[in-house]
Design a protein around this motif. Structure first.
Motif, mmCIF file in Angstrom:
data_model
loop_
_atom_site.group_PDB
_atom_site.id
_atom_site.type_symbol
_atom_site.label_atom_id
_atom_site.label_comp_id
_atom_site.label_asym_id
_atom_site.label_seq_id
_atom_site.Cartn_x
_atom_site.Cartn_y
_atom_site.Cartn_z
ATOM 1 N N PRO A 1 0.823 -1.227 0.000
ATOM 2 C CA PRO A 1 0.000 0.000 0.000
ATOM 3 C C PRO A 1 0.849 1.264 0.000
ATOM 4 N N TRP A 2 1.991 1.225 0.700
ATOM 5 C CA TRP A 2 2.899 2.376 0.705
ATOM 6 C C TRP A 2 3.401 2.677 -0.704
ATOM 7 N N GLY A 3 3.775 1.642 -1.452
ATOM 8 C CA GLY A 3 4.258 1.836 -2.812
ATOM 9 C C GLY A 3 3.173 2.378 -3.727
ATOM 10 N N ARG A 4 1.953 1.873 -3.582
ATOM 11 C CA ARG A 4 0.864 2.388 -4.402
ATOM 12 C C ARG A 4 0.569 3.846 -4.064
ATOM 13 N N MET A 5 0.694 4.187 -2.792
ATOM 14 C CA MET A 5 0.491 5.578 -2.399
ATOM 15 C C MET A 5 1.581 6.465 -2.995
ATOM 16 N N MET A 6 2.845 5.982 -3.004
ATOM 17 C CA MET A 6 3.942 6.775 -3.564
ATOM 18 C C MET A 6 3.724 7.021 -5.051
ATOM 19 N N ARG A 7 3.259 6.009 -5.767
ATOM 20 C CA ARG A 7 3.009 6.194 -7.200
ATOM 21 C C ARG A 7 1.842 7.154 -7.436
ATOM 22 N N ALA A 8 0.855 7.113 -6.564
ATOM 23 C CA ALA A 8 -0.257 8.059 -6.686
ATOM 24 C C ALA A 8 0.233 9.491 -6.465
ATOM 25 N N ILE A 9 1.111 9.686 -5.498
ATOM 26 C CA ILE A 9 1.678 11.012 -5.259
ATOM 27 C C ILE A 9 2.525 11.449 -6.443
ATOM 28 N N ARG A 10 3.280 10.511 -6.992
ATOM 29 C CA ARG A 10 4.116 10.829 -8.159
ATOM 30 C C ARG A 10 3.270 11.273 -9.340
ATOM 31 N N ASP A 11 2.166 10.581 -9.587
ATOM 32 C CA ASP A 11 1.339 10.878 -10.751
ATOM 33 C C ASP A 11 0.526 12.156 -10.584
ATOM 34 N N ASN A 12 0.070 12.436 -9.356
ATOM 35 C CA ASN A 12 -0.724 13.644 -9.125
ATOM 36 C C ASN A 12 -0.650 13.998 -7.648
ATOM 37 N N ASP A 13 0.346 14.800 -7.287
ATOM 38 C CA ASP A 13 0.529 15.132 -5.876
ATOM 39 C C ASP A 13 -0.583 16.029 -5.347
ATOM 40 N N VAL A 14 -1.208 16.828 -6.226
ATOM 41 C CA VAL A 14 -2.305 17.694 -5.778
ATOM 42 C C VAL A 14 -3.505 16.855 -5.343
ATOM 43 N N ALA A 15 -3.829 15.848 -6.163
ATOM 44 C CA ALA A 15 -4.945 14.975 -5.819
ATOM 45 C C ALA A 15 -4.650 14.176 -4.548
ATOM 46 N N ALA A 16 -3.414 13.703 -4.430
ATOM 47 C CA ALA A 16 -3.041 12.941 -3.237
ATOM 48 C C ALA A 16 -3.124 13.815 -1.989
ATOM 49 N N SER A 17 -2.682 15.071 -2.108
ATOM 50 C CA SER A 17 -2.768 15.984 -0.967
ATOM 51 C C SER A 17 -4.219 16.265 -0.606
ATOM 52 N N ALA A 18 -5.068 16.362 -1.620
ATOM 53 C CA ALA A 18 -6.490 16.597 -1.355
ATOM 54 C C ALA A 18 -7.136 15.410 -0.651
ATOM 55 N N MET A 19 -6.571 14.218 -0.832
ATOM 56 C CA MET A 19 -7.081 13.017 -0.167
ATOM 57 C C MET A 19 -6.514 12.846 1.236
ATOM 58 N N GLY A 20 -5.741 13.835 1.690
ATOM 59 C CA GLY A 20 -5.238 13.806 3.058
ATOM 60 C C GLY A 20 -3.840 13.245 3.225
ATOM 61 N N LYS A 21 -3.130 12.999 2.136
ATOM 62 C CA LYS A 21 -1.775 12.459 2.225
ATOM 63 C C LYS A 21 -0.776 13.591 2.438
ATOM 64 N N ASN A 22 0.157 13.375 3.354
ATOM 65 C CA ASN A 22 1.226 14.338 3.604
ATOM 66 C C ASN A 22 2.330 14.117 2.569
ATOM 67 N N VAL A 23 2.292 14.882 1.479
ATOM 68 C CA VAL A 23 3.177 14.647 0.341
ATOM 69 C C VAL A 23 4.635 14.858 0.725
ATOM 70 N N VAL A 24 4.932 15.933 1.432
ATOM 71 C CA VAL A 24 6.326 16.218 1.790
ATOM 72 C C VAL A 24 6.887 15.126 2.686
ATOM 73 N N ARG A 25 6.092 14.674 3.625
ATOM 74 C CA ARG A 25 6.562 13.609 4.521
ATOM 75 C C ARG A 25 6.817 12.329 3.748
ATOM 76 N N ARG A 26 5.941 11.970 2.823
ATOM 77 C CA ARG A 26 6.145 10.739 2.040
ATOM 78 C C ARG A 26 7.344 10.875 1.122
ATOM 79 N N HIS A 27 7.531 12.050 0.555
ATOM 80 C CA HIS A 27 8.733 12.282 -0.244
ATOM 81 C C HIS A 27 9.987 12.111 0.595
ATOM 82 N N ARG A 28 9.920 12.602 1.820
ATOM 83 C CA ARG A 28 11.091 12.472 2.693
ATOM 84 C C ARG A 28 11.373 10.999 2.996
#
Length: 466
Positions: free
Chosen positions: A295-322
């Motif tokens: 699930p972590w890998g699928r979340m990372m790919r979702a952030i990669r493909d559209n970080d705005v949408a992932a952020s809107a879904m409540g994902k902490n993009v900067v933290r996952r990038h880190r």
């Protein structure tokens, strides 16, 4: 071609190419190339996790590889006691001072609410730290570097098994990546690339100039590489001589037996490294694939493909990038320690962006970003071509000289006295052979982008979309 059959055929072709080198140039040469291919594959997987998983453009690959190499030195090199006696205590005191002032600055910015007090207090502490710590540190460094500069001039390391450094390198690079991530991962992609590139140059500058730590451009040689023995020790070991005698069908008293033992020791040591590096690559690849399919890998790919949408879904993009940046940096650090182990020495001047950043990026792009098997294949293919390009250029120049010299003589004579001389023939081709690899790398990259824009082994979803 079937997507399941494609990797098998490509890896089989790569194995055939390595076997051709073994039969044509000798098995020691093939094993050297294979070992460096394995290390390059580990580097490629580390960068692929940052770029292929999360789309992070890390232009500072060289920094983490260099840190891994430095950690290998500091773990495996025995301590230089004369250096410690001369100035080691002062350097330790300076380190304690740095930690103390860092703690004070952290406490000030953590627990003081007024902004102007935080800012002015931080500035005052930094100025005070500079003037208090600098005399202590420089005094210790000067004392250490003045002790037997030709053979010492540094503090040495812990004298532990160099394999320990592979784990420590991963931990240290994770810490370095955390610091870089806190500074740069909130930036745009282009700013992140500039920041990581600048930090990599800082790391290499430290390795080159801080002689008390790494001996700088004087280099550190003859590092311990246990559990892999040295060739000279093998050649003198009775059990190894008996093994060579059994396998070769010769006796210690026969003519040429000594030469056979020397060649066998070289192959044996390289095979030991091959086994170690294969185990590390297998572990890294297994964990990377499990992470990608989790699930972590699928979340990372979702952030990669559209970080705005992932952020809107409540994902902490900067933290996952880190997170992914730290994991990739750890793998790069391990590869740097592996490379220093294989070389048996640490040479800071050898850390060039062309080798440790550009080539690794080419490996990921040609192999297939986002696909771990593709990253491994890219590491093998690019490093193989990088090494064999010069050999191919020399072979071409020799054969061209035989075929074209009669025709070139006529052409060169017609060019007149101020042009190339006839007696040189095609000597310029031979001299240009080492530079042929740059042309070949450009051709490989262009052909890959033209005919396989998503890599030799594309990411599964990307392949279907394409």
């Amino acid at each position: 071609m079937s997507q399941s059959l494609r990797p098998i055929l490509l890896f089989a072709a790569m194995a055939a190419a390595l076997l051709a080198v073994g039969f044509g140039q000798g098995w020691p040469v093939m094993l050297v190339i294979l070992n460096l291919c394995l290390i390059s594959a580990v580097m490629s997987v580390g960068l692929n996790m940052q770029w292929g998983y999360a789309g992070l453009f890390n232009a500072g690959v060289m920094a983490f590889v260099a840190v891994g190499g430095m950690v290998a030195v500091l773990i495996s090199e025995p301590p230089v006691m004369v250096g410690w006696e001369a100035g080691g205590a002062r350097i330790l005191v300076a380190g304690v001072m740095v930690a103390t002032f860092s703690g004070l600055i952290y406490a000030l910015r953590r627990f003081i609410s007024r902004r102007w007090i935080k800012n002015w207090g931080t500035a005052a502490l930094l100025v005070a730290a500079y003037f208090i710590i600098r005399p202590v540190f420089e005094g210790g460094v000067t004392a250490v570097e003045s002790i037997a500069a030709a053979s010492a001039g540094n503090l040495g390391g812990l004298g532990l098994n160099i394999l320990v450094s592979w784990v420590v390198a991963a931990v240290v690079c994770m810490g370095v990546a955390w610091v870089i991530g806190r500074i740069a991962l909130g930036l745009r992609a282009d700013y992140l690339a500039i920041a990581t590139l600048g930090i990599s140059e800082i790391v290499v500058a430290v390795a080159k100039n801080e002689e008390w730590l790494t001996r700088g451009v004087k280099n550190i040689t003859s590092l311990k590489r246990a559990p892999v023995p040295r060739e000279t020790n093998l050649q003198q070991a009775e059990w190894f001589q008996n093994l060579v005698s059994t396998l070769s069908g010769t006796n210690p008293g026969d003519a040429g037996f000594k030469t056979t033992v020397i060649e066998a020791s070289s192959i044996f040591v390289k095979l030991c490294f091959t086994g170690l590096f294969t185990i590390v690559l297998g572990i890294v690849l297994f964990l990377a694939i499990r992470a990608l399919n989790s699930p972590w890998g699928r979340m990372m790919r979702a952030i990669r493909d559209n970080d705005v949408a992932a952020s809107a879904m409540g994902k902490n993009v900067v933290r996952r990038h880190r997170e992914v940046f730290i994991v990739g940096a750890a793998i790069l650090g391990v590869s740097g320690a592996m490379l220093t182990t294989l070389d048996g020495q640490f040479t800071p001047t050898g850390y060039q962006p062309l080798r440790y950043t550009f080539l690794i990026w080419v490996m990921v792009i040609v192999g297939g970003s986002g696909n771990n098997l593709g990253a491994v294949l890219g590491g093998f293919v690019i490093w193989f071509f990088w090494i064999e390009a010069e050999v191919a250029a020399q072979w071409i120049s020799v054969n061209m000289e035989k075929v074209l010299t009669p025709y070139l003589d006529v052409v060169l004579i017609s060019l007149g006295e101020g042009s190339l001389k006839v007696q040189h023939g095609v000597t310029w081709l031979k001299n240009a052979a080492p530079h042929f690899r740059y042309l070949l790398m450009g051709m490989v990259l262009l052909l890959a982008l033209r005919f396989s824009p998503r890599g030799l082994i594309p990411e599964a979803g990307a392949a279907r979309a394409h």
